[in-house]
Design a protein around this motif. Structure first.
Motif, mmCIF file in Angstrom:
data_model
loop_
_atom_site.group_PDB
_atom_site.id
_atom_site.type_symbol
_atom_site.label_atom_id
_atom_site.label_comp_id
_atom_site.label_asym_id
_atom_site.label_seq_id
_atom_site.Cartn_x
_atom_site.Cartn_y
_atom_site.Cartn_z
ATOM 1 N N SER A 1 0.854 -1.187 0.000
ATOM 2 C CA SER A 1 0.000 0.000 0.000
ATOM 3 C C SER A 1 0.890 1.238 0.000
ATOM 4 N N GLY A 2 0.267 2.379 -0.170
ATOM 5 C CA GLY A 2 1.013 3.636 -0.095
ATOM 6 C C GLY A 2 1.624 3.837 1.284
ATOM 7 N N SER A 3 0.865 3.457 2.321
ATOM 8 C CA SER A 3 1.376 3.620 3.683
ATOM 9 C C SER A 3 2.629 2.790 3.907
ATOM 10 N N HIS B 1 -0.633 13.127 5.433
ATOM 11 C CA HIS B 1 -1.207 11.788 5.600
ATOM 12 C C HIS B 1 -0.876 11.248 6.992
ATOM 13 N N THR C 1 0.715 8.770 7.830
ATOM 14 C CA THR C 1 2.115 8.346 7.914
ATOM 15 C C THR C 1 3.080 9.535 7.986
ATOM 16 N N HIS C 2 2.529 10.746 8.022
ATOM 17 C CA HIS C 2 3.380 11.931 8.108
ATOM 18 C C HIS C 2 3.422 12.470 9.549
ATOM 19 N N ALA D 1 1.061 15.304 0.122
ATOM 20 C CA ALA D 1 -0.150 15.505 0.911
ATOM 21 C C ALA D 1 -1.286 14.669 0.350
ATOM 22 N N ILE D 2 -2.297 14.492 1.203
ATOM 23 C CA ILE D 2 -3.517 13.847 0.704
ATOM 24 C C ILE D 2 -4.498 14.893 0.216
ATOM 25 N N ASP E 1 6.091 12.083 -1.087
ATOM 26 C CA ASP E 1 4.969 11.148 -1.082
ATOM 27 C C ASP E 1 3.970 11.628 -2.132
ATOM 28 N N ALA F 1 1.565 10.087 -3.606
ATOM 29 C CA ALA F 1 0.535 9.050 -3.699
ATOM 30 C C ALA F 1 -0.604 9.456 -4.623
ATOM 31 N N HIS F 2 -1.031 10.709 -4.498
ATOM 32 C CA HIS F 2 -2.137 11.153 -5.347
ATOM 33 C C HIS F 2 -1.691 11.438 -6.763
ATOM 34 N N THR G 1 1.162 5.595 -4.341
ATOM 35 C CA THR G 1 0.238 4.473 -4.474
ATOM 36 C C THR G 1 0.116 4.162 -5.961
ATOM 37 N N HIS H 1 -2.967 3.002 -7.034
ATOM 38 C CA HIS H 1 -4.407 2.926 -7.306
ATOM 39 C C HIS H 1 -5.102 4.280 -7.408
HETATM 40 C C1 LIG Z 1 -3.315 7.662 -0.097
HETATM 41 C C2 LIG Z 1 -2.091 8.151 0.513
HETATM 42 C C3 LIG Z 1 -1.277 7.317 1.292
HETATM 43 C C4 LIG Z 1 -1.670 5.920 1.715
HETATM 44 O O1 LIG Z 1 -1.989 5.010 0.757
HETATM 45 P P1 LIG Z 1 -2.679 3.628 1.231
HETATM 46 O O2 LIG Z 1 -2.562 2.778 0.018
HETATM 47 O O3 LIG Z 1 -4.061 3.964 1.642
HETATM 48 O O4 LIG Z 1 -1.889 3.093 2.368
HETATM 49 C C5 LIG Z 1 -0.095 7.824 1.798
HETATM 50 N N1 LIG Z 1 0.274 9.086 1.545
HETATM 51 C C6 LIG Z 1 -0.480 9.924 0.816
HETATM 52 C C7 LIG Z 1 -0.003 11.319 0.570
HETATM 53 C C8 LIG Z 1 -1.690 9.497 0.277
HETATM 54 O O5 LIG Z 1 -2.431 10.336 -0.437
#
Ligand SMILES: *Cc1c(COP(=O)(O)O)cnc(C)c1O
Length: 432
Positions: free
Chosen positions: A119-121, A148, A150-151, A197-198, A223, A225-226, A249, A251
């Motif tokens: 996963s992203g985390s 997030h 994890t931050h 950031a998320i 990070d 992820a987005h 991530t 997905h």
């Molecule tokens: C979505 C996201 C994550 C976590 O991804 P998961 O697959 O849900 O664990 C981590 N960091 C950021 C910035 C995200 O947007």
């Protein structure tokens, strides 16, 4: 072949009678063997096809990605890395993982990629594990400002095991306060700085972060992820030239299976790989990795470039529409797929706004806006994105309609749900 919920008739019929979805070869077997679970699954297919999907972190994968996910690669144990596995019989899954890694490196112009994080985390977890030891100081965006879990959340391993300093966005402009990042970096001397950031609607200035990291001799972790999918499609600047490690991530915008990805230079490759396996994970999910390879192949096509640019064009159009409906947008707009909009000017807080939208078949998130009290008990806005609706084929005219139905939903106007149903019926997932 018909897809569950891809015709108005199917959408209104009972979910267990919905036709099997074409992307899952075993739907019919599943329905015979376990009708109860199959009913849940088909109802979810129906839900995805009959509601307006605006969660910024979600997307609609291709049937090819779903085919790889549903393949017998799910049966294979493959601890280790291609050519160095702890199990026998890995010759073919090795090819799949090598394809995913090579495609990621070619697409993002990096020397090394690890496609195993679940996963992203866990990608972030592994990046910390590769570069830090418990107790180290990390500078990252505060959670209420868009960071997030994890931050540095106290509820997460990150906040428990590391010493986080948090930067934020300017409460008026809504933009990252780079002066604050620099001041905090010099005051706290972090071992790593996290950018990403998320919930931030603008491009991040990775060059500025690199400069600050260099001033205090810190690693720069991005990070993305987005936004890494926007990077792949040329619709957002790449963090790869600036970051020591990029986590993401697979997905979100990238439109692959649920999973994580890490990019880095060759000098950190071994540390990253060892941090993923054996330090933080066990055997990789080879079906997911194969699906990631498929998604990365798709992301290298002209069609995906067009998709990424349509995502941002759609976000612009949606942002303008929401402003016309009376909402106030963080930073006044967006560079990406993501919008955070205060609904309080319409007399509705974020939680109620999400509920009123749900009642009208519009699925989105509530979120804290810059300057909201912390902890955000009365968050004052909504967060939404255009990744999924753009995958469904919607363009600017539909964004204008979406802004209008959100406005109607917030004002609780009768007939909004019917208007949404009509809109989504013309743009069903999997009729691409
Ligand atoms: C979505 C996201 C994550 C976590 O991804 P998961 O697959 O849900 O664990 C981590 N960091 C950021 C910035 C995200 O947007």
């Amino acid at each position: 072949m018909t897809v569950a919920g891809t015709t108005p008739e199917a959408a209104s019929s009972s979910s267990t009678e919905a036709p099997a979805a074409p992307w899952a070869a075993d739907f019919s077997a599943l329905r015979r063997q376990d009708p109860e679970l199959a009913g849940v699954l088909l109802a979810e297919c129906d839900r995805q096809a009959t509601q307006l999907q605006l969660i910024a972190a979600e997307n609609v994968t291709s049937p090819a990605v779903l085919a790889a996910l549903g393949s017998p690669l799910a049966n294979k144990y493959a601890e280790g890395y291609p050519g160095h596995r702890h199990h026998g019989g890995c010759e073919l899954v090795d090819l799949a993982e090598r394809m995913a890694v090579e495609r990621a490196c070619a697409l993002f112009g990096c020397e090394h990629a690890n496609v195993q994080p679940y996963s992203g985390s866990l990608a972030v977890f592994a990046a910390y594990a590769a570069l830090l030891v418990p107790g180290d100081t990390v500078l990252a965006m505060r959670l209420p400002d868009g960071g997030h879990l994890t931050h540095g959340s106290a509820a997460n391993f990150s906040g428990r095991w590391f010493d986080f300093a948090g930067y934020g966005v300017d409460p008026v402009s809504g933009l990252i306060d780079y002066d604050q990042v620099r001041d905090l970096a010099h005051a706290r001397r972090p071992k790593a700085i996290m950018a990403g950031a998320i919930s931030y609607p603008r491009h991040i200035d990775y060059a500025a972060f690199r400069e600050i990291a260099d001033e205090v001799d810190a690693y720069l972790i991005v990070d993305a992820a987005h936004t890494l999918g926007l990077v792949a499609g040329g619709a957002a600047p790449s963090p790869v030239p600036y970051a020591d490690v990029v986590c993401a991530t697979t997905h979100k915008l990238l439109r692959g299976p649920r999973g994580g990805l890490i990019l880095c230079g060759s000098e950190l490759a071994r540390r990253i790989d060892r941090a993923v396996f054996p330090f933080t994970q066990g055997g990789p999910q080879m079906h997911t990795i194969a699906a990631t390879a498929v998604a990365l192949g798709e992301a290298a096509t002209p069609a995906y470039r067009a998709y990424a640019h349509q995502v941002t064009a759609n976000a612009h159009a949606l942002a303008e529409g929401l402003i016309a409906e009376g909402m106030e947008l963080q930073t006044g707009g967006t560079d990406t797929h993501l919008i955070t909009a205060a609904t309080t000017p319409l007399g509705v807080d974020g939680l109620r706004a999400r509920g009123r939208c749900a009642a009208a078949r519009i699925v989105l998130d509530k979120c804290a806006m810059p300057g909201d009290p912390v902890p955000a008990d009365g968050c004052s806005g909504i967060r939404l994105g255009t990744a999924a609706v753009t995958s469904q084929g919607m363009q600017e005219p539909e964004m204008a309609q979406i802004a209008k139905v959100i406005g109607s939903a917030l004002r609780e106007e009768p007939g909004t749900a019917a208007r949404v149903a009509e809109l989504v019926a013309a743009f069903l997932p999997y009729r691409r």
